[in-house]
Design a protein around this motif. Structure first.
Motif, PDB file in Angstrom:
ATOM      1  N   UNK A  59      65.680  52.537 -40.612  1.00 32.54           N
ATOM      2  CA  UNK A  59      64.806  53.712 -41.673  1.00 32.54           C
ATOM      3  C   UNK A  59      64.168  54.478 -40.554  1.00 32.54           C
ATOM      4  N   UNK A  60      63.663  53.861 -39.324  1.00 33.54           N
ATOM      5  CA  UNK A  60      62.500  54.543 -38.572  1.00 33.54           C
ATOM      6  C   UNK A  60      63.421  54.976 -37.502  1.00 33.54           C
ATOM      7  N   UNK A  61      64.336  56.290 -37.440  1.00 31.35           N
ATOM      8  CA  UNK A  61      65.545  56.585 -36.747  1.00 31.35           C
ATOM      9  C   UNK A  61      65.306  57.842 -36.322  1.00 31.35           C
ATOM     10  N   UNK A  62      64.289  58.820 -36.381  1.00 35.20           N
ATOM     11  CA  UNK A  62      64.241  59.993 -36.229  1.00 35.20           C
ATOM     12  C   UNK A  62      63.664  60.565 -34.878  1.00 35.20           C
ATOM     13  N   UNK A  63      63.988  61.690 -34.465  1.00 35.12           N
ATOM     14  CA  UNK A  63      63.351  62.280 -33.332  1.00 35.12           C
ATOM     15  C   UNK A  63      62.385  63.198 -33.900  1.00 35.12           C
ATOM     16  N   UNK A  64      61.025  62.412 -33.590  1.00 37.03           N
ATOM     17  CA  UNK A  64      59.671  63.146 -34.176  1.00 37.03           C
ATOM     18  C   UNK A  64      59.405  64.398 -33.605  1.00 37.03           C
ATOM     19  N   UNK A  65      59.184  64.711 -32.196  1.00 40.35           N
ATOM     20  CA  UNK A  65      58.897  66.045 -31.626  1.00 40.35           C
ATOM     21  C   UNK A  65      59.687  65.846 -30.406  1.00 40.35           C
ATOM     22  N   UNK A  66      60.400  66.984 -29.978  1.00 36.16           N
ATOM     23  CA  UNK A  66      61.133  67.543 -28.506  1.00 36.16           C
ATOM     24  C   UNK A  66      60.107  68.567 -28.088  1.00 36.16           C
ATOM     25  N   UNK A  67      59.750  68.608 -26.940  1.00 38.64           N
ATOM     26  CA  UNK A  67      58.808  69.555 -26.285  1.00 38.64           C
ATOM     27  C   UNK A  67      60.107  69.882 -25.071  1.00 38.64           C
ATOM     28  N   UNK A  68      60.985  70.746 -24.962  1.00 40.37           N
ATOM     29  CA  UNK A  68      61.889  70.937 -23.987  1.00 40.37           C
ATOM     30  C   UNK A  68      61.230  71.525 -22.769  1.00 40.37           C
ATOM     31  N   UNK A  69      60.012  72.308 -22.770  1.00 43.16           N
ATOM     32  CA  UNK A  69      59.515  72.812 -21.682  1.00 43.16           C
ATOM     33  C   UNK A  69      58.530  71.764 -20.970  1.00 43.16           C
ATOM     34  N   UNK A  71      59.452  68.689 -20.806  1.00 48.80           N
ATOM     35  CA  UNK A  71      60.476  67.549 -20.655  1.00 48.80           C
ATOM     36  C   UNK A  71      59.962  66.043 -21.195  1.00 48.80           C
ATOM     37  N   UNK A  72      59.780  66.192 -22.376  1.00 51.35           N
ATOM     38  CA  UNK A  72      59.340  65.239 -23.278  1.00 51.35           C
ATOM     39  C   UNK A  72      59.934  64.944 -24.656  1.00 51.35           C
ATOM     40  N   UNK A  73      59.990  63.772 -25.139  1.00 54.43           N
ATOM     41  CA  UNK A  73      60.306  63.673 -26.405  1.00 54.43           C
ATOM     42  C   UNK A  73      59.499  62.491 -27.113  1.00 54.43           C
ATOM     43  N   UNK A  74      59.434  62.566 -28.652  1.00 59.76           N
ATOM     44  CA  UNK A  74      58.566  61.534 -29.124  1.00 59.76           C
ATOM     45  C   UNK A  74      59.704  60.856 -30.223  1.00 59.76           C
ATOM     46  N   UNK A  75      59.954  59.658 -30.236  1.00 60.25           N
ATOM     47  CA  UNK A  75      60.930  59.206 -30.962  1.00 60.25           C
ATOM     48  C   UNK A  75      60.664  57.948 -31.792  1.00 60.25           C
ATOM     49  N   UNK A  76      61.322  57.742 -32.889  1.00 52.53           N
ATOM     50  CA  UNK A  76      60.802  56.496 -33.583  1.00 52.53           C
ATOM     51  C   UNK A  76      61.669  55.484 -33.075  1.00 52.53           C
ATOM     52  N   UNK A  77      61.176  54.350 -33.156  1.00 55.79           N
ATOM     53  CA  UNK A  77      61.762  53.159 -32.466  1.00 55.79           C
ATOM     54  C   UNK A  77      63.248  52.866 -32.894  1.00 55.79           C
ATOM     55  N   UNK A  78      63.574  53.169 -34.130  1.00 50.16           N
ATOM     56  CA  UNK A  78      65.040  52.913 -34.580  1.00 50.16           C
ATOM     57  C   UNK A  78      66.142  53.912 -34.160  1.00 50.16           C
ATOM     58  N   UNK A  83      72.247  59.372 -30.782  1.00 44.59           N
ATOM     59  CA  UNK A  83      71.238  60.289 -31.475  1.00 44.59           C
ATOM     60  C   UNK A  83      70.392  61.016 -30.748  1.00 44.59           C
ATOM     61  N   UNK A  84      69.825  60.580 -29.717  1.00 45.40           N
ATOM     62  CA  UNK A  84      68.756  61.286 -29.058  1.00 45.40           C
ATOM     63  C   UNK A  84      69.462  62.053 -28.081  1.00 45.40           C
ATOM     64  N   UNK A  85      70.746  61.621 -27.588  1.00 46.98           N
ATOM     65  CA  UNK A  85      71.693  62.370 -26.569  1.00 46.98           C
ATOM     66  C   UNK A  85      72.009  63.705 -27.193  1.00 46.98           C
ATOM     67  N   UNK A  86      72.490  63.434 -28.218  1.00 45.89           N
ATOM     68  CA  UNK A  86      73.186  64.523 -29.236  1.00 45.89           C
ATOM     69  C   UNK A  86      71.947  65.637 -29.447  1.00 45.89           C
ATOM     70  N   UNK A  87      70.714  65.213 -29.630  1.00 46.96           N
ATOM     71  CA  UNK A  87      69.744  66.301 -29.789  1.00 46.96           C
ATOM     72  C   UNK A  87      69.321  66.811 -28.559  1.00 46.96           C
ATOM     73  N   UNK A  88      69.339  66.185 -27.421  1.00 53.69           N
ATOM     74  CA  UNK A  88      68.861  66.585 -26.157  1.00 53.69           C
ATOM     75  C   UNK A  88      69.929  67.569 -25.380  1.00 53.69           C
ATOM     76  N   UNK A  89      71.266  67.395 -25.791  1.00 48.29           N
ATOM     77  CA  UNK A  89      72.209  68.106 -24.916  1.00 48.29           C
ATOM     78  C   UNK A  89      72.351  69.634 -25.095  1.00 48.29           C
ATOM     79  N   UNK A  90      71.864  70.186 -26.360  1.00 49.20           N
ATOM     80  CA  UNK A  90      71.798  71.454 -26.265  1.00 49.20           C
ATOM     81  C   UNK A  90      70.603  72.148 -25.282  1.00 49.20           C
ATOM     82  N   UNK A  91      69.909  71.309 -24.952  1.00 53.09           N
ATOM     83  CA  UNK A  91      68.655  71.825 -24.082  1.00 53.09           C
ATOM     84  C   UNK A  91      69.019  71.293 -22.641  1.00 53.09           C
ATOM     85  N   UNK A  92      70.196  70.735 -22.397  1.00 57.13           N
ATOM     86  CA  UNK A  92      70.655  70.194 -21.008  1.00 57.13           C
ATOM     87  C   UNK A  92      69.463  69.391 -20.448  1.00 57.13           C
ATOM     88  N   UNK A  93      69.270  68.607 -21.439  1.00 53.46           N
ATOM     89  CA  UNK A  93      68.199  67.317 -20.906  1.00 53.46           C
ATOM     90  C   UNK A  93      68.760  65.895 -21.421  1.00 53.46           C
TER      91      UNK A  93
END
Length: 396
Positions: A59-69, A71-78, A83-93
């Motif tokens: 249940x802890x499977x969310x991307x909490x915060x993505x700061x594209x500028x 180049x950092x991301x905060x994610x839950x452990x699950x 899933x993270x790759x899909x979130x980052x792809x539109x930002x070419x990261x």
């Protein structure tokens, strides 16, 4: 179940505070706790004496915060790598972690087990990418270590301690990670060599050249047959990520360098190739095969593969192996016709003895239960090393 041991309870917390309350109760009641992500690494380690509480991070499977500028991301452990790759792809990261089990693994599990893959050659491991962690200690205390930004030198480097700690210092809940720009283009070339000597000469030449591969992977003959054309004693897979012109140029230079040492090569479909290579090394689901990882100085990697193949051949066994040539890490799957308990202990013991002078080690990552009863999964751990680990755990 964890290696055949069924937990008394399974809990599905939905936030960090719930993990804290669970561990607080577990501490009071002296319960043995095991964290569970995707379950890909539950076979790692020795058989637990008991498992009272399994804590699922599904249940802890969310991307909490993505700061594209930044180049950092905060994610839950699950959160899974996919899933993270899909979130980052539109930002070419992207997050350059590619464990052999594939993108279905959770990020918390990859960090906690210290897993890595071929991309480690260029980008490093989770230790190099982890900036901050939020975790829950054994008594339920919620703790934060590290930072939310790349440039930070304050405080103890708690995140690095958590990498590979297997939950022994606390349960990872959230992680802040450093990202990298997604390469404009990527290409993979597979070269086949007549033997380990010629492959070794090629590896040394690549490492001494201006080439900048993001993967430099060694393949045994059986691994080569599983993902590419048969007929070679050993294979080398090299990939590059950059602008299209640089990728094409470096690929051509790699082929020229391979020809110098008797290798024949060609480009391959990168995504399918690397996914297939990971599957080739994973044991069958019936649990009859053995998977080990062998760590050595990079200069000893080819000798380690030769030693494994000799020991296996003496016992009529098959070896599927891939090696991170620039990192000194060998992933090995052993297959045989007879029961593994009849040969595994002697083979692993002999291999560990051979590794002592080169300061290497061998970890049993997956094996039938009959083998686990004979062989310690971790091998010899020095008294001083174990004492440091014990003091750290006591502090936490």
């Amino acid at each position: 179940a964890v290696l055949g041991v069924t937990p008394r309870w399974v809990a599905f917390p939905g936030n960090v505070e719930e993990i804290g309350r669970l561990l607080s109760v577990a501490c009071e009641e002296r319960l043995a706790v095991v964290p569970v992500g995707s379950g890909a690494a539950l076979a790692l380690g020795n058989v637990p004496s008991r498992v009272d509480l399994a804590v699922s991070f599904s249940r802890l499977d969310k991307v909490v915060n993505h700061a594209p500028d930044d180049l950092t991301v905060k994610v839950q452990a699950g959160c899974s790598l996919a899933s993270l790759a899909a979130t980052l792809a539109p930002h070419c990261q992207f997050l350059p972690l590619d464990p052999l089990e594939g993108p279905g693994r959770t990020i918390g599990g990859v960090v906690a087990t210290g897993a890595s893959g071929p991309l480690r050659f260029r980008y490093g491991t989770a230790r190099d990418l982890l900036l901050g962690v939020r975790f829950v200690q054994a008594d339920g205390t919620i703790t934060w270590g590290g930072a939310n930004v790349v440039k930070s030198v304050t405080g103890y480097d708690i995140p690095k301690l958590m990498v590979g700690s297997l939950g022994t210092l606390g349960l990872l809940a959230e992680m802040t990670l450093r990202l990298h720009p997604l390469p404009e283009a990527e290409g993979t070339w597979l070269l086949i060599f007549p033997g380990l000597k010629s492959a070794g000469s090629f590896i040394r030449s690549v490492l001494d050249s201006p080439l900048q591969p993001n993967r430099l992977e060694l393949l045994s003959s059986r691994a080569l047959a599983a993902v590419g054309p048969a007929g070679g004693a050993v294979g080398m897979a090299v990939s590059f990520g950059s602008v299209a012109e640089a990728v094409s140029s470096q690929g051509a230079s790699t082929l020229d360098l391979g020809h110098r040492y008797g290798g024949e090569g060609s480009p391959v479909a990168g995504r399918d190739f690397w996914a297939g290579l990971g599957k080739a090394i994973l044991p069958d689901s019936d649990g009859g095969e053995i998977r080990i990882s062998v760590a050595t100085p990079p200069s000893e990697l080819l000798d380690a593969l030769a030693q494994v193949e000799r020991l296996a051949a003496d016992r009529g066994l098959g070896v599927v192996a891939t090696g991170e040539a620039g990192n000194g890490l060998l992933h090995v799957k052993l297959t045989g016709h007879g029961p593994a308990e009849e040969w595994a202990a002697a083979l692993i013991s002999t291999l560990r003895d051979w590794l002592i002078p080169v300061e290497g080690n061998c970890v049993v990552e997956s094996a039938p239960m009959a083998v686990r009863e004979q062989v310690d999964a971790w091998g010899l751990v020095g008294e001083e090393t174990f004492a440091i680990m014990s003091r750290l755990k006591s502090e936490f």
